[in-house]
Scaffold this motif. Structure first.
Motif, PDB file in Angstrom:
ATOM      1  N   UNK A  45      42.812  23.696  53.082  1.00  0.00           N
ATOM      2  CA  UNK A  45      43.981  23.298  52.085  1.00  0.00           C
ATOM      3  C   UNK A  45      45.094  24.300  51.286  1.00  0.00           C
ATOM      4  N   UNK A  46      46.279  23.754  51.242  1.00  0.00           N
ATOM      5  CA  UNK A  46      47.202  24.908  49.683  1.00  0.00           C
ATOM      6  C   UNK A  46      46.947  24.337  48.370  1.00  0.00           C
ATOM      7  N   UNK A  47      46.102  24.425  48.153  1.00  0.00           N
ATOM      8  CA  UNK A  47      45.557  23.942  46.925  1.00  0.00           C
ATOM      9  C   UNK A  47      44.531  25.075  45.874  1.00  0.00           C
ATOM     10  N   UNK A  48      45.040  24.798  44.286  1.00  0.00           N
ATOM     11  CA  UNK A  48      44.073  25.369  43.488  1.00  0.00           C
ATOM     12  C   UNK A  48      42.319  26.272  44.175  1.00  0.00           C
ATOM     13  N   UNK A  49      41.200  26.812  44.377  1.00  0.00           N
ATOM     14  CA  UNK A  49      40.609  27.484  45.032  1.00  0.00           C
ATOM     15  C   UNK A  49      39.840  27.718  43.980  1.00  0.00           C
ATOM     16  N   UNK A  50      38.077  26.905  43.955  1.00  0.00           N
ATOM     17  CA  UNK A  50      37.549  27.494  43.198  1.00  0.00           C
ATOM     18  C   UNK A  50      36.391  28.627  43.516  1.00  0.00           C
ATOM     19  N   UNK A  51      36.510  29.362  42.651  1.00  0.00           N
ATOM     20  CA  UNK A  51      36.050  30.685  43.163  1.00  0.00           C
ATOM     21  C   UNK A  51      34.896  31.170  42.380  1.00  0.00           C
ATOM     22  N   UNK A  52      33.734  31.223  43.763  1.00  0.00           N
ATOM     23  CA  UNK A  52      32.548  32.524  43.622  1.00  0.00           C
ATOM     24  C   UNK A  52      32.614  33.501  43.964  1.00  0.00           C
ATOM     25  N   UNK A  53      31.633  33.982  42.866  1.00  0.00           N
ATOM     26  CA  UNK A  53      31.541  36.101  43.117  1.00  0.00           C
ATOM     27  C   UNK A  53      30.527  36.122  41.566  1.00  0.00           C
ATOM     28  N   UNK A  54      30.894  37.427  41.672  1.00  0.00           N
ATOM     29  CA  UNK A  54      29.988  38.641  41.389  1.00  0.00           C
ATOM     30  C   UNK A  54      30.284  40.214  41.455  1.00  0.00           C
ATOM     31  N   UNK A  55      29.601  40.957  41.755  1.00  0.00           N
ATOM     32  CA  UNK A  55      30.044  42.793  41.870  1.00  0.00           C
ATOM     33  C   UNK A  55      29.894  43.007  42.471  1.00  0.00           C
ATOM     34  N   UNK A  78      35.340  18.976  51.321  1.00  0.00           N
ATOM     35  CA  UNK A  78      36.220  19.210  50.113  1.00  0.00           C
ATOM     36  C   UNK A  78      37.599  19.299  50.242  1.00  0.00           C
ATOM     37  N   UNK A  79      38.160  18.960  48.493  1.00  0.00           N
ATOM     38  CA  UNK A  79      39.092  18.669  48.584  1.00  0.00           C
ATOM     39  C   UNK A  79      40.324  19.778  47.936  1.00  0.00           C
ATOM     40  N   UNK A  80      39.598  21.570  48.130  1.00  0.00           N
ATOM     41  CA  UNK A  80      39.949  22.749  46.953  1.00  0.00           C
ATOM     42  C   UNK A  80      39.509  23.425  48.563  1.00  0.00           C
ATOM     43  N   UNK A  81      39.753  24.596  48.353  1.00  0.00           N
ATOM     44  CA  UNK A  81      39.857  25.689  49.273  1.00  0.00           C
ATOM     45  C   UNK A  81      38.531  26.166  48.216  1.00  0.00           C
ATOM     46  N   UNK A  82      37.331  26.965  48.759  1.00  0.00           N
ATOM     47  CA  UNK A  82      36.069  27.625  48.109  1.00  0.00           C
ATOM     48  C   UNK A  82      36.835  29.631  48.556  1.00  0.00           C
ATOM     49  N   UNK A  83      37.017  30.023  47.247  1.00  0.00           N
ATOM     50  CA  UNK A  83      37.420  31.540  47.497  1.00  0.00           C
ATOM     51  C   UNK A  83      35.345  32.384  47.163  1.00  0.00           C
ATOM     52  N   UNK A  84      35.402  33.173  47.728  1.00  0.00           N
ATOM     53  CA  UNK A  84      34.257  33.876  47.086  1.00  0.00           C
ATOM     54  C   UNK A  84      34.823  35.654  46.966  1.00  0.00           C
ATOM     55  N   UNK A  85      34.359  35.709  46.153  1.00  0.00           N
ATOM     56  CA  UNK A  85      35.078  37.275  45.235  1.00  0.00           C
ATOM     57  C   UNK A  85      33.109  37.667  45.323  1.00  0.00           C
ATOM     58  N   UNK A  86      33.815  39.664  45.845  1.00  0.00           N
ATOM     59  CA  UNK A  86      33.260  40.591  45.494  1.00  0.00           C
ATOM     60  C   UNK A  86      33.946  41.735  44.911  1.00  0.00           C
ATOM     61  N   UNK A  87      33.450  41.594  43.709  1.00  0.00           N
ATOM     62  CA  UNK A  87      35.102  41.712  42.190  1.00  0.00           C
ATOM     63  C   UNK A  87      34.452  44.212  42.807  1.00  0.00           C
ATOM     64  N   UNK A  88      35.235  44.853  42.555  1.00  0.00           N
ATOM     65  CA  UNK A  88      35.300  46.380  42.278  1.00  0.00           C
ATOM     66  C   UNK A  88      34.689  46.521  40.659  1.00  0.00           C
ATOM     67  N   UNK A  89      34.501  47.795  40.828  1.00  0.00           N
ATOM     68  CA  UNK A  89      33.938  48.456  39.684  1.00  0.00           C
ATOM     69  C   UNK A  89      33.646  47.850  37.956  1.00  0.00           C
ATOM     70  N   UNK A  90      32.709  47.090  38.273  1.00  0.00           N
ATOM     71  CA  UNK A  90      32.363  45.810  37.092  1.00  0.00           C
ATOM     72  C   UNK A  90      31.524  46.808  36.196  1.00  0.00           C
ATOM     73  N   UNK A  91      30.164  47.842  36.737  1.00  0.00           N
ATOM     74  CA  UNK A  91      29.478  48.492  36.193  1.00  0.00           C
ATOM     75  C   UNK A  91      30.314  49.626  35.130  1.00  0.00           C
ATOM     76  N   UNK A  92      31.863  50.004  35.240  1.00  0.00           N
ATOM     77  CA  UNK A  92      32.518  50.670  34.594  1.00  0.00           C
ATOM     78  C   UNK A  92      32.360  52.399  34.692  1.00  0.00           C
ATOM     79  N   UNK A  93      31.798  53.020  35.437  1.00  0.00           N
ATOM     80  CA  UNK A  93      32.539  53.982  36.108  1.00  0.00           C
ATOM     81  C   UNK A  93      33.463  54.894  35.599  1.00  0.00           C
ATOM     82  N   UNK A  94      34.505  53.890  35.875  1.00  0.00           N
ATOM     83  CA  UNK A  94      35.129  53.995  34.602  1.00  0.00           C
ATOM     84  C   UNK A  94      36.110  54.223  33.196  1.00  0.00           C
TER      85      UNK A  94
END
Ligand code: ZN
Length: 412
Positions: free
Chosen positions: A70-80, A113-129
């Motif tokens: 579906x072309x609707x806002x996504x519920x995003x789940x994730x962490x780094x 479900x009525x909304x899409x779900x997105x899974x994210x593995x974020x980059x560089x959360x631990x602050x190397x930079x």
């Protein structure tokens, strides 16, 4: 009630831990934009595709999988996905793997479900930079100027580290998400502190991320010969610091809450010679609380107490505020939802702040957010012996599932 499979979560977490695993100290070395980190990202793209999602890496190195047409806002789940040097196997990774397990369970149980779900593995959360690159990029909290200048503590430029893996730092700005494309952001993370275990709770319903202020303080007295200067004629900067350290608990009792923290983490005595009365001390004060007014109260009390102490010990007192970060709150509706779903499942829980920063704090600027904590054994994290019991992970992921399903379903 649908239930997640802890066996599958366990399997995935162990597979992921192999990227950057060091046999000698049993730690994970998967700092942002290293070979191990990028290999883990490729592994994640494959896994997301295997689970029937469309998957891609954005310009900031975030890996994003999408479930649902579906072309609707996504519920995003994730962490780094990245780790600190010699990190554990749960920090960050749990939030990604738990998200994937939610998708599997949704498919297995034919949950509509009525909304899409997105899974994210974020980059560089631990602050190397020095930032939380992935989450900042997704939420539009990053500038080209910062990207051009960012470097790690070995002097390696972010743009060079990215270029090594075929990424262009200019593309980080393209990772920005339109807030309208997101319905909510949920993160599950290990507590990294001792509170849940001590309180015998399996779930932390996080209300927000504590604000932080950092001061550099200087007490200036007089360096003297440690043998000839009589005790009552000294201006001993260290005694001023010691006196202040002794007052911290009283400052918190009078001005703070059970969520307040004040820490002196760095001290430099000058001249720092055993036979000389220390004429100067530089030290840091880091204060935290979930309420900005309480933070101000703590800061004012520190200033008052320090000037009284300086007078008593014949010292001069200077300080500089290096940073003041306001608290970041999770969405009250989502916090209430997490609490209600915890009660429905019959899990033990408590509401709490997060003293550490997490990806979720940037998402709070653009969408509704929620953060679930599960206990860290002994409070240990950022170390190879980081551990969270599987039973707690199972409960946390079931809870995440219930919240995601609710947020991704239109109310009748
Ligand atoms: Zn983390």
């Amino acid at each position: 009630m649908a239930n997640v499979s802890i066996k599958r979560i366990e399997h995935d977490l162990f597979e992921l831990s192999k990227f950057g695993f060091n046999e000698e100290d049993k730690g994970v070395y998967r700092q942002g934009f290293t070979d191990a980190d990028m290999a883990a990202r490729k592994w994640l793209i494959n896994l997301l595709e295997q689970e029937g999602m469309s998957a891609r890496m954005d310009g900031a190195g975030n890996v994003i999988g999408r479930y649902g047409e579906m072309d609707r806002p996504a519920v995003m789940i994730g962490s780094h996905l990245d780790s600190v040097p010699a990190g554990g196997i749960y920090d960050g990774t749990l939030g990604v793997i738990a998200g994937i397990e939610c998708i599997r369970t949704i498919k297995e149980n034919d949950i509509e479900l009525d909304y899409p779900i997105e899974i994210v593995g974020t980059s560089e959360e631990e602050g190397r930079f020095g930032g939380m690159l992935g989450a900042q990029a997704l939420t539009g909290s990053i500038t080209l100027d910062w990207l051009e200048k960012a470097k790690d503590e070995n002097g390696i430029m972010l743009k060079d580290a990215m270029a090594q893996h075929g990424l262009n730092h200019h593309d980080v700005l393209h990772a920005r998400r339109d807030p309208k494309s997101l319905k909510a952001f949920l993160e599950i993370h290990v507590e990294q502190g001792p509170v849940l275990e001590a309180e015998k709770k399996s779930i932390g319903v996080v209300e927000g991320i504590s604000g932080v202020f950092k001061w550099i303080v200087r007490l200036i007295g007089k360096a003297d010969h440690a043998g000839t200067a009589p005790m009552n004629m000294r201006s001993d900067a260290f005694l001023g610091l010691a006196d202040f350290a002794h007052q911290i608990q009283r400052i918190i009792d009078e001005e703070g809450t059970d969520k307040s923290r004040i820490t002196i983490g760095h001290v430099a005595l000058k001249p720092g010679f055993p036979h000389t009365v220390p004429g100067e001390v530089d030290f840091t004060i880091v204060g935290r609380d979930l309420d900005p007014e309480i933070m101000k109260g703590l800061a004012n009390a520190c200033r008052r107490v320090l000037s009284t102490i300086a007078r008593r010990h014949r010292l001069m007192f200077e300080y500089e505020q290096m940073s003041w970060l306001e608290p970041q709150y999770c969405d009250t509706e989502v916090v209430d939802l997490i609490e209600q779903k915890t009660i429905d499942r019959g899990y033990s829980y408590m509401r709490m702040p997060s003293g550490a920063g997490h990806d979720v704090q940037f998402f709070s600027n653009i969408t509704k957010t929620g953060l679930i904590f599960v206990p860290s054994v002994g409070g240990v994290s950022h170390a190879p012996d980081e551990l969270t019991h599987w039973g707690d992970i199972e409960q946390g992921t079931n809870l995440l599932l219930d919240c995601v399903v609710e947020l991704a379903t239109d109310k009748p």
